[in-house]
Design a protein around this motif. Structure first.
Motif, PDB file in Angstrom:
ATOM      1  N   GLU A  58       1.443 148.969  38.123  1.00  0.00           N
ATOM      2  CA  GLU A  58       2.104 149.455  36.898  1.00  0.00           C
ATOM      3  C   GLU A  58       2.849 148.347  36.154  1.00  0.00           C
ATOM      4  O   GLU A  58       3.376 148.549  35.068  1.00  0.00           O
ATOM      5  CB  GLU A  58       3.114 150.555  37.279  1.00  0.00           C
ATOM      6  N   TRP A  59       2.948 147.154  36.809  1.00  0.00           N
ATOM      7  CA  TRP A  59       3.829 146.110  36.269  1.00  0.00           C
ATOM      8  C   TRP A  59       3.502 145.732  34.827  1.00  0.00           C
ATOM      9  O   TRP A  59       4.400 145.611  33.984  1.00  0.00           O
ATOM     10  CB  TRP A  59       3.787 144.861  37.174  1.00  0.00           C
ATOM     11  N   ILE A  60       2.216 145.564  34.504  1.00  0.00           N
ATOM     12  CA  ILE A  60       1.836 145.124  33.151  1.00  0.00           C
ATOM     13  C   ILE A  60       2.332 146.131  32.107  1.00  0.00           C
ATOM     14  O   ILE A  60       2.971 145.744  31.113  1.00  0.00           O
ATOM     15  CB  ILE A  60       0.309 144.897  33.057  1.00  0.00           C
ATOM     16  N   ILE A 117      20.943 142.138  45.754  1.00  0.00           N
ATOM     17  CA  ILE A 117      20.440 140.889  45.157  1.00  0.00           C
ATOM     18  C   ILE A 117      20.171 141.067  43.664  1.00  0.00           C
ATOM     19  O   ILE A 117      20.513 140.200  42.863  1.00  0.00           O
ATOM     20  CB  ILE A 117      19.235 140.336  45.955  1.00  0.00           C
ATOM     21  N   ARG A 118      19.644 142.215  43.256  1.00  0.00           N
ATOM     22  CA  ARG A 118      19.429 142.452  41.805  1.00  0.00           C
ATOM     23  C   ARG A 118      20.766 142.394  41.058  1.00  0.00           C
ATOM     24  O   ARG A 118      20.840 141.885  39.951  1.00  0.00           O
ATOM     25  CB  ARG A 118      18.768 143.812  41.562  1.00  0.00           C
ATOM     26  N   LYS A 119      21.812 142.925  41.691  1.00  0.00           N
ATOM     27  CA  LYS A 119      23.133 142.925  41.050  1.00  0.00           C
ATOM     28  C   LYS A 119      23.650 141.491  40.895  1.00  0.00           C
ATOM     29  O   LYS A 119      24.169 141.116  39.847  1.00  0.00           O
ATOM     30  CB  LYS A 119      24.098 143.749  41.912  1.00  0.00           C
ATOM     31  N   ILE A 157      15.164 132.870  38.445  1.00  0.00           N
ATOM     32  CA  ILE A 157      14.979 133.529  39.729  1.00  0.00           C
ATOM     33  C   ILE A 157      14.201 134.824  39.595  1.00  0.00           C
ATOM     34  O   ILE A 157      14.293 135.514  38.580  1.00  0.00           O
ATOM     35  CB  ILE A 157      16.391 133.772  40.343  1.00  0.00           C
ATOM     36  N   HIS A 158      13.420 135.121  40.623  1.00  0.00           N
ATOM     37  CA  HIS A 158      12.785 136.437  40.739  1.00  0.00           C
ATOM     38  C   HIS A 158      13.421 137.164  41.921  1.00  0.00           C
ATOM     39  O   HIS A 158      13.688 136.555  42.952  1.00  0.00           O
ATOM     40  CB  HIS A 158      11.279 136.307  41.006  1.00  0.00           C
ATOM     41  N   ALA A 159      13.629 138.462  41.785  1.00  0.00           N
ATOM     42  CA  ALA A 159      14.065 139.283  42.924  1.00  0.00           C
ATOM     43  C   ALA A 159      13.338 140.620  42.850  1.00  0.00           C
ATOM     44  O   ALA A 159      13.213 141.198  41.758  1.00  0.00           O
ATOM     45  CB  ALA A 159      15.566 139.498  42.863  1.00  0.00           C
ATOM     46  N   ASP A 164       9.687 149.078  47.776  1.00  0.00           N
ATOM     47  CA  ASP A 164       8.235 149.073  47.856  1.00  0.00           C
ATOM     48  C   ASP A 164       7.659 147.739  47.340  1.00  0.00           C
ATOM     49  O   ASP A 164       6.791 147.125  47.965  1.00  0.00           O
ATOM     50  CB  ASP A 164       7.723 150.264  47.015  1.00  0.00           C
ATOM     51  N   GLU A 165       8.211 147.272  46.207  1.00  0.00           N
ATOM     52  CA  GLU A 165       7.806 145.989  45.630  1.00  0.00           C
ATOM     53  C   GLU A 165       8.099 144.880  46.646  1.00  0.00           C
ATOM     54  O   GLU A 165       7.276 143.982  46.865  1.00  0.00           O
ATOM     55  CB  GLU A 165       8.636 145.777  44.358  1.00  0.00           C
ATOM     56  N   ALA A 166       9.276 144.964  47.290  1.00  0.00           N
ATOM     57  CA  ALA A 166       9.698 143.945  48.248  1.00  0.00           C
ATOM     58  C   ALA A 166       8.712 143.855  49.417  1.00  0.00           C
ATOM     59  O   ALA A 166       8.288 142.769  49.813  1.00  0.00           O
ATOM     60  CB  ALA A 166      11.094 144.266  48.771  1.00  0.00           C
TER      61      ALA A 166
END
Ligand code: GDP
Ligand code: MG
Length: 200
Positions: A58-60, A117-119, A157-159, A164-166
């Protein structure tokens, strides 16, 4: 599963490494009480960068929609109203961004690892990321300038965005035996229920 075993994937993108921010960023995660369970320095291939972003089918579409919304919010006309088209353009730019030099890929583990980590990382666009976050404190870039230059937003950075993505991203970047299971002494304080191990 107890949330203390939640895992997330982080990539320090090429600009982080070039800006000398590896230690600074890692120390923020350590300070929060998270545990590094995997780490490597690599120059990603274009195929790997594409796989990374498309582990979520679904990312795109999601990224296209998010990008179109960001244009409209800023009173700008998006390059297209078709989320698929916009999402694919972002993906193409990201492939260039991620493959231009070494990146540090890491897996981290701990209570609410994904959300914590997103925070600490902050929102996608450095211009609007909160003060105190990694993207807000250590760089400056905007959708407007990135689009003007026809490139991905440089946000250090990417997190992973979800558990589920992780899960998918960790198995893409690491072999099973590259993820280390070990105890950190600090976890005795963070996760101990009764705190009855301190006094002699
Ligand atoms: P993140 O999870 O906050 O990193 O954001 P996304 O998963 O939505 O996007 C992945 C990466 O693509 C971001 O970190 C940016 O580098 C880049 N990016 C995302 N959206 C846009 C956009 O609308 N325009 C541009 N130029 N780059 C974008
Ligand atoms: Mg994302």
């Amino acid at each position: 599963m107890h949330r203390k075993s939640e895992k997330t994937l982080v990539i320090l993108k090429p600009d982080s490494i070039q800006r000398g921010l590896i230690g600074e960023i890692i120390s923020r995660f350590e300070r929060a009480g998270l545990k590094m369970i995997g780490v490597k320095l690599v120059v990603p291939t274009a195929a790997m960068a594409e796989k990374h972003y498309t582990t979520d089918p679904e990312w795109i579409m999601k990224t296209g929609r998010k990008s179109i919304e960001a244009y409209k919010k800023n009173g700008k006309k998006p390059p297209s109203d078709n989320p698929e088209e916009v999402g694919k353009k972002v993906l193409n730019n990201l492939k260039h961004y991620l493959t231009c030099g070494p990146v540090v890929v890491m897996a981290w583990r701990g209570i609410h690892a994904v959300g914590v980590i997103r925070k600490l990382v902050g929102s996608t666009e450095p211009l609007s990321s909160d003060v105190g976050t990694i993207r807000g404190d250590y760089t400056i870039d905007s959708y407007e300038i990135a689009d003007l230059d026809g490139r991905a937003v440089r946000n250090l950075i990417h997190a992973s965005g979800t558990e589920d993505e992780a899960e998918k991203e960790i198995s893409l970047w690491f072999k099973k035996d590259e993820i280390i299971k070990y105890n950190l002494v600090s976890e005795r304080i963070l996760y101990d229920i009764n705190l009855d191990g301190i006094l002699e």
